[in-house]
Design an enzyme around this catalytic site. Structure first.
Site, PDB file in Angstrom:
ATOM      1  N   ALA A  60      22.794  24.207 -34.992  1.00 30.60           N
ATOM      2  CA  ALA A  60      22.099  23.054 -35.569  1.00 30.60           C
ATOM      3  C   ALA A  60      22.325  21.828 -34.693  1.00 30.60           C
ATOM      4  O   ALA A  60      23.376  21.698 -34.052  1.00 30.60           O
ATOM      5  CB  ALA A  60      22.615  22.806 -36.976  1.00 30.60           C
ATOM      6  N   GLY A 100      24.540  27.809 -35.960  1.00 27.02           N
ATOM      7  CA  GLY A 100      23.232  28.190 -36.482  1.00 27.02           C
ATOM      8  C   GLY A 100      22.476  29.100 -35.526  1.00 27.02           C
ATOM      9  O   GLY A 100      21.646  29.912 -35.960  1.00 27.02           O
ATOM     10  N   GLU A 123      31.454  26.072 -36.429  1.00 27.69           N
ATOM     11  CA  GLU A 123      31.250  25.000 -37.412  1.00 27.69           C
ATOM     12  C   GLU A 123      32.567  24.416 -37.902  1.00 27.69           C
ATOM     13  O   GLU A 123      32.681  23.214 -38.146  1.00 27.69           O
ATOM     14  CB  GLU A 123      30.459  25.531 -38.618  1.00 27.69           C
ATOM     15  CG  GLU A 123      28.977  25.726 -38.375  1.00 27.69           C
ATOM     16  CD  GLU A 123      28.637  27.081 -37.754  1.00 27.69           C
ATOM     17  OE1 GLU A 123      29.535  27.749 -37.222  1.00 27.69           O
ATOM     18  OE2 GLU A 123      27.448  27.457 -37.806  1.00 27.69           O
TER      19      GLU A 123
HETATM   20  C1  LIG Z   1      27.141  24.583 -26.295  1.00 30.90           C
HETATM   21  C2  LIG Z   1      28.389  24.166 -25.587  1.00 30.90           C
HETATM   22  C3  LIG Z   1      29.370  25.321 -25.479  1.00 30.90           C
HETATM   23  C4  LIG Z   1      27.990  23.723 -24.158  1.00 30.90           C
HETATM   24  O1  LIG Z   1      29.106  23.236 -23.482  1.00 30.90           O
HETATM   25  P1  LIG Z   1      28.966  22.503 -22.063  1.00 30.90           P
HETATM   26  O2  LIG Z   1      30.338  22.108 -21.648  1.00 30.90           O
HETATM   27  O3  LIG Z   1      28.167  23.366 -21.165  1.00 30.90           O
HETATM   28  O4  LIG Z   1      28.063  21.225 -22.315  1.00 30.90           O
HETATM   29  P2  LIG Z   1      28.312  20.006 -23.285  1.00 30.90           P
HETATM   30  O5  LIG Z   1      29.307  20.324 -24.311  1.00 30.90           O
HETATM   31  O6  LIG Z   1      28.545  18.813 -22.447  1.00 30.90           O
HETATM   32  O7  LIG Z   1      26.914  19.899 -23.996  1.00 30.90           O
HETATM   33  C5  LIG Z   1      25.754  19.473 -23.287  1.00 30.90           C
HETATM   34  C6  LIG Z   1      25.044  18.458 -24.130  1.00 30.90           C
HETATM   35  O8  LIG Z   1      24.551  19.108 -25.307  1.00 30.90           O
HETATM   36  C7  LIG Z   1      24.992  18.413 -26.460  1.00 30.90           C
HETATM   37  N1  LIG Z   1      25.168  19.395 -27.536  1.00 30.90           N
HETATM   38  C8  LIG Z   1      25.862  20.524 -27.495  1.00 30.90           C
HETATM   39  N2  LIG Z   1      25.766  21.203 -28.640  1.00 30.90           N
HETATM   40  C9  LIG Z   1      24.983  20.458 -29.446  1.00 30.90           C
HETATM   41  C10 LIG Z   1      24.505  20.622 -30.765  1.00 30.90           C
HETATM   42  N3  LIG Z   1      24.800  21.714 -31.501  1.00 30.90           N
HETATM   43  N4  LIG Z   1      23.728  19.660 -31.272  1.00 30.90           N
HETATM   44  C11 LIG Z   1      23.398  18.577 -30.539  1.00 30.90           C
HETATM   45  N5  LIG Z   1      23.822  18.353 -29.281  1.00 30.90           N
HETATM   46  C12 LIG Z   1      24.591  19.297 -28.743  1.00 30.90           C
HETATM   47  C13 LIG Z   1      26.292  17.758 -26.042  1.00 30.90           C
HETATM   48  O9  LIG Z   1      26.581  16.676 -26.869  1.00 30.90           O
HETATM   49  C14 LIG Z   1      25.957  17.350 -24.618  1.00 30.90           C
HETATM   50  O10 LIG Z   1      25.189  16.172 -24.643  1.00 30.90           O
HETATM   51  P3  LIG Z   1      25.857  14.750 -24.309  1.00 30.90           P
HETATM   52  O11 LIG Z   1      24.706  13.827 -24.254  1.00 30.90           O
HETATM   53  O12 LIG Z   1      26.787  14.460 -25.451  1.00 30.90           O
HETATM   54  O13 LIG Z   1      26.610  14.915 -23.027  1.00 30.90           O
HETATM   55  C15 LIG Z   1      29.071  22.986 -26.297  1.00 30.90           C
HETATM   56  O14 LIG Z   1      28.260  21.851 -26.202  1.00 30.90           O
HETATM   57  C16 LIG Z   1      29.344  23.239 -27.750  1.00 30.90           C
HETATM   58  O15 LIG Z   1      30.334  23.830 -28.079  1.00 30.90           O
HETATM   59  N6  LIG Z   1      28.470  22.717 -28.612  1.00 30.90           N
HETATM   60  C17 LIG Z   1      28.668  22.687 -30.068  1.00 30.90           C
HETATM   61  C18 LIG Z   1      28.343  23.990 -30.705  1.00 30.90           C
HETATM   62  C19 LIG Z   1      28.503  23.880 -32.196  1.00 30.90           C
HETATM   63  O16 LIG Z   1      29.442  23.332 -32.708  1.00 30.90           O
HETATM   64  N7  LIG Z   1      27.550  24.470 -32.910  1.00 30.90           N
HETATM   65  C20 LIG Z   1      27.514  24.444 -34.351  1.00 30.90           C
HETATM   66  C21 LIG Z   1      26.583  23.399 -34.804  1.00 30.90           C
HETATM   67  S1  LIG Z   1      26.603  23.166 -36.561  1.00 30.90           S
HETATM   68  C22 LIG Z   1      25.621  24.416 -37.141  1.00 30.90           C
HETATM   69  O17 LIG Z   1      25.082  25.149 -36.393  1.00 30.90           O
HETATM   70  C23 LIG Z   1      25.499  24.449 -38.625  1.00 30.90           C
HETATM   71  C24 LIG Z   1      24.850  25.695 -39.133  1.00 30.90           C
HETATM   72  O18 LIG Z   1      25.801  26.620 -39.581  1.00 30.90           O
HETATM   73  C25 LIG Z   1      23.916  25.363 -40.259  1.00 30.90           C
HETATM   74  C26 LIG Z   1      24.641  24.782 -41.451  1.00 30.90           C
HETATM   75  C27 LIG Z   1      23.689  24.294 -42.461  1.00 30.90           C
HETATM   76  C28 LIG Z   1      24.185  23.093 -43.197  1.00 30.90           C
HETATM   77  C29 LIG Z   1      24.302  21.859 -42.384  1.00 30.90           C
HETATM   78  C30 LIG Z   1      24.346  20.614 -43.252  1.00 30.90           C
HETATM   79  C31 LIG Z   1      23.892  19.427 -42.490  1.00 30.90           C
HETATM   80  C32 LIG Z   1      24.572  18.113 -42.837  1.00 30.90           C
HETATM   81  C33 LIG Z   1      25.732  17.789 -41.971  1.00 30.90           C
HETATM   82  C34 LIG Z   1      26.313  16.425 -42.236  1.00 30.90           C
HETATM   83  C35 LIG Z   1      27.486  16.156 -41.346  1.00 30.90           C
HETATM   84  C36 LIG Z   1      28.301  14.964 -41.673  1.00 30.90           C
HETATM   85  C37 LIG Z   1      27.580  13.690 -41.872  1.00 30.90           C
HETATM   86  O19 LIG Z   1      26.851  13.231 -40.972  1.00 30.90           O
HETATM   87  O20 LIG Z   1      27.808  13.134 -42.928  1.00 30.90           O
END
Ligand SMILES: CC(C)(COP(=O)(O)OP(=O)(O)OC[C@H]1O[C@@H](n2cnc3c(N)ncnc32)[C@H](O)[C@@H]1OP(=O)(O)O)[C@@H](O)C(=O)NCCC(=O)NCCSC(=O)C[C@@H](O)CCCCCCCCCCCCC(=O)O
Length: 725
Positions: A60, A100, A123
């Site tokens: 997500a 996600g 997550e």
């Molecule tokens: C993917 C990575 C391993 C890549 O690593 P790498 O070192 O190659 O690169 P960067 O880390 O520098 O990333 C590049 C660039 O991309 C941005 N970015 C990475 N991942 C995301 C992402 N998921 N969303 C947005 N942007 C992302 C990163 O910031 C960099 O950009 P920048 O400009 O900052 O340099 C590594 O990036 C990584 O590990 N990423 C995170 C992976 C992760 O944690 N994934 C889980 C996401 S959560 C999810 O998927 C939820 C699902 O289960 C669905 C759940 C449903 C319910 C959700 C409810 C929503 C409400 C939430 C409210 C939260 C609190 C609130 O606001 O009150």
């Protein structure tokens, strides 16, 4: 977005949102549209989902979480839609399938991955749980123990391990997309029921109850106040104990708890803060985007004490050929033995992994006492003990011996980089690299820019941090830099609290309950009280250079506590001598026990100095320690020693054990509310007017006067920032 294309009988849906194909509202909408289109088209017999640019999806879109229409919640129904498709759906996993992204793949009927792909449900690390039914599907696929491990730790696993666990059906070395299309064609017409994970029973364990009981104890022990691991556990337990639909309802309830806890916001702040600090900028206008690092083909470490040994280990792990230098053969042999032991341990940890450590080859790690061998290195890290004269002598020598352009780094926790650089003919190549002990374990690298340090030097040090798998944070040059400068008032308050009536174990307990792994006294015993004692002697605060007649509890007109000095005078240096603020089972022991000797020593001390003892409650302990640290943070920001509050947060989380689920000290201050922090500091400062650390910083006052703006806006209130970065 997601691109839809149809070739022969297989429709292709490509998730497309660079750089990591995060599932934004637009991507989810396009995915749903693509699925419906494929369903409606009778010529389509199967569907393949993949990601753009060699990445499936990182889950997500975390940035979208703070927007008014939080869209993560829309994912669960889409995963169900995929699973219920009457046409087989195959996920082609390249690069990463996280959060996600992996939940989408779990909705698919088949999963095929490239052998270099990584998968995980991280997550938990951002304070959430896999809330698109991932906590219910994964245990049905790979069993409860493996699913629990992945979901409560958030770890990424390589494709080879995913195959062993049964998370993917196949791994390929060549083109994943083509292989997935081949698989999709092959499975057309086969029954889909057995491939729908929501219909699968949970693989049973003979002792499920006992397993879950023990697992919960482990999860709780590791979490220390971080809610998400335990709630992730509860969701997986629901999968083990309830039918799919009821498990999904439980998953949603638990997610709601996490969403209202505040920890998700804190952890997401920490996630983006860690990425923001990579974008450093210098007052000259040079920055991460304009300055190029120099290649480091060979490095050297000078000094093989505790820090030097850890730094050598770190460099070897990063595969950088290295010269390790000591001043004489006795120290060299001692250092070599210790380094070899560390490396053997690291090699054992890495056994079975893709990487191996090459440290027996003298071309890769050469121990020497000969300075001349530093002639051809690209970078030197000096790691001798904290003594300005010694460091200057070494840097003078280095600037004569090393090749032009070599980067000269000093590992210091407080000393003036400009003064060290003044001993060289190349101050532009001198930079501070403050490692944290143990240097091969701790993630933080404070990178200190001196007045003359060049942008190339900063870029190279940042690149080095990355190569060492550390988080580099560029800061300005002042006594203690950022981390230790903020630590001084924190530790000072802890000691003052003892003078006023508290005990080490009471103070530590409060801060450990807050989430620190170690309270200030346990920490001080671990680090060694002699380190600070030496520094205070050098500063003339204690020891022979202290002018006679100096009041015992005052220095330069300010309150001073001689308690740590008195302990050192008794030979109580902490764990290494078996006694410090606590007693230990033996010298070098690790188990801290409250020490009756110390309690009576404190009583005697208070009597001698006529200090009236009072009961100090937990709130006062917490506020005086934390708010004084935060107050120093505001002063640091105002002086331009760090470029933003997120830098301070990253430093504290990665170098000082600040609980990540509280987002770092400055983020924590923003959640407490700056008016409250200010009011409390004002109150304590009135009671203790001789303690400058409690006097509210002008910047904090300014922000409160401006109406307590959000943390992202703080720096805009520093109109004439005199950046020392
Ligand atoms: C993917 C990575 C391993 C890549 O690593 P790498 O070192 O190659 O690169 P960067 O880390 O520098 O990333 C590049 C660039 O991309 C941005 N970015 C990475 N991942 C995301 C992402 N998921 N969303 C947005 N942007 C992302 C990163 O910031 C960099 O950009 P920048 O400009 O900052 O340099 C590594 O990036 C990584 O590990 N990423 C995170 C992976 C992760 O944690 N994934 C889980 C996401 S959560 C999810 O998927 C939820 C699902 O289960 C669905 C759940 C449903 C319910 C959700 C409810 C929503 C409400 C939430 C409210 C939260 C609190 C609130 O606001 O009150």
């Amino acid at each position: 977005m997601a691109h839809y294309a149809r070739g022969s009988a297989v429709a292709v849906i490509r998730l497309c949102n660079p750089p990591v194909n995060a599932l934004s509202l637009a991507v989810l909408q396009a995915l749903e549209d693509g699925l419906k289109k494929a369903d409606a088209d009778p010529s389509v017999k199967a569907v393949m989902i993949c990601g753009e640019n060699g990445k499936f999806s990182a889950g997500a879109d975390i940035r979208g979480f703070s927007s008014p229409e939080r869209h993560g919640g829309a994912l669960g129904p889409i995963v169900s839609l995929i699973e219920s498709s009457e046409k087989p759906v195959v996920a082609a996993i390249e690069g990463v399938a996280l959060g996600g992204g992996l939940e989408v793949a779990l909705g698919c009927h088949y999963r095929i991955a490239h052998m270099k792909a990584q998968m995980g449900l991280p997550e938990v690390t951002i304070g959430l749980l896999p809330g698109a039914e991932g906590t219910q599907r994964l245990p049905r696929l790979i069993g409860v123990p493996a699913a629990l491990d992945m979901i409560t730790t958030g770890k990424h696993i390589p494709a080879t391990e995913a195959l062993k666990l049964g998370l993917v059906d196949e791994i390929v070395e060549e083109n994943t997309i083509e292989a997935a299309i081949r698989l999709a064609n092959k499975v057309i017409g086969q029954p889909l029921g057995p491939r729908r994970l929501s219909l699968k029973p949970i693989p049973r364990l003979p002792n499920m109850e006992a397993f879950l009981r023990e697992a919960l104890v482990r999860v709780k022990q590791q979490a220390r106040g971080w809610l998400a691991p335990e709630l992730c556990f509860q969701a997986v337990r629901a999968a083990a104990e309830r039918p799919f639909a009821a498990g999904v309802r439980r998953e949603r309830e638990l997610l709601q708890v996490l969403l209202t806890s505040g920890q998700a916001r804190a952890l997401q702040h920490a996630f983006f803060a860690e990425r923001a600090v990579r974008r450093w900028a210098a007052p000259s206008g040079a920055s991460w985007s304009s300055a190029a690092p120099q290649p480091v083909r060979k490095a050297a470490v000078v000094g093989l004490g505790t820090m030097g040994r850890g730094i050598v280990t770190s460099l070897v792990k990063a595969n950088i050929p290295l010269v390790a230098l000591e001043q004489n053969l006795e120290y060299l042999n001692k250092g070599r033995k210790a380094v070899m032991l560390l490396l053997e341990r690291e090699a054992m940890k890495m056994e079975g992994g893709a990487q191996t450590l090459d440290f027996h080859n003298p071309a890769r790690l050469h121990f020497t006492v000969d300075f001349d061998l530093l002639r051809d290195v690209d970078l030197v890290i000096e790691a001798v003990f904290e003594n300005m004269a010694l460091k200057k002598e070494i840097f003078h020598k280095l600037s004569k011996i090393c090749k032009p352009g070599a980067l000269l780094c000093t590992n210091t926790s407080a000393l003036n980089i400009d003064e060290i650089a003044s001993a060289t003919s190349c101050p532009q190549q001198v930079i501070g690299t403050h490692f944290f002990s143990p240097a091969h374990v701790m993630r933080l690298l404070e990178i200190i820019r001196g007045r003359h340090t060049s942008p190339t030097a900063i870029a190279t040090a940042m690149q080095l941090a990355k190569a060492l798998k550390k988080v580099g944070v560029v800061v300005g040059n002042c006594f203690g830099f950022v981390g230790n400068r903020m630590m001084f008032p924190y530790v000072q308050q802890a000691v003052f609290l003892l003078e006023e009536g508290s005990r080490p174990e009471a103070v530590d307990q409060v801060l450990e309950d807050f989430g620190f792994k170690l309270g200030p006294f346990r920490m001080s015993d671990l680090a060694g009280l002699d380190v600070g004692w030496r520094s205070r002697k050098d500063q003339g605060l204690t020891g022979p250079s202290l002018p006679s007649g100096t009041p015992a509890r005052q220095r330069h007109g300010q309150r001073y506590s001689p308690l740590p000095d008195l302990l050192c005078e008794q030979g109580r240096f902490g764990q290494k001598t078996g006694k410090g603020w606590y007693q230990y089972e033996q010298a070098g022991g690790r188990t801290a026990t409250p020490d009756p000797w110390l309690h009576s020593f404190l009583s005697h001390y208070r009597d001698t100095h006529h200090i009236k003892t009072r009961f100090i409650d937990q709130e006062e302990i917490l506020e005086r320690c934390l708010f004084s640290l935060i107050n120093e943070g505001f002063a640091i920001l105002a002086e331009g020693i760090a470029s933003g509050p997120e830098h301070l947060d990253v430093i504290y989380i990665n170098g000082y054990g600040w609980p990540k689920h509280r987002g770092g000290p400055m983020f924590y201050a923003s959640t407490v509310g700056l008016p409250r922090v200010l009011a409390k500091l004002q109150k304590y400062s009135e009671v203790h007017p001789d303690v400058p650390g409690l006097r509210p910083s002008a910047f904090l006052k300014k922000l409160v006067a401006a109406g307590n703006p959000p943390i992202k806006e703080w720096m805009s209130y520093l109109s004439q920032q005199s950046s020392k970065l």
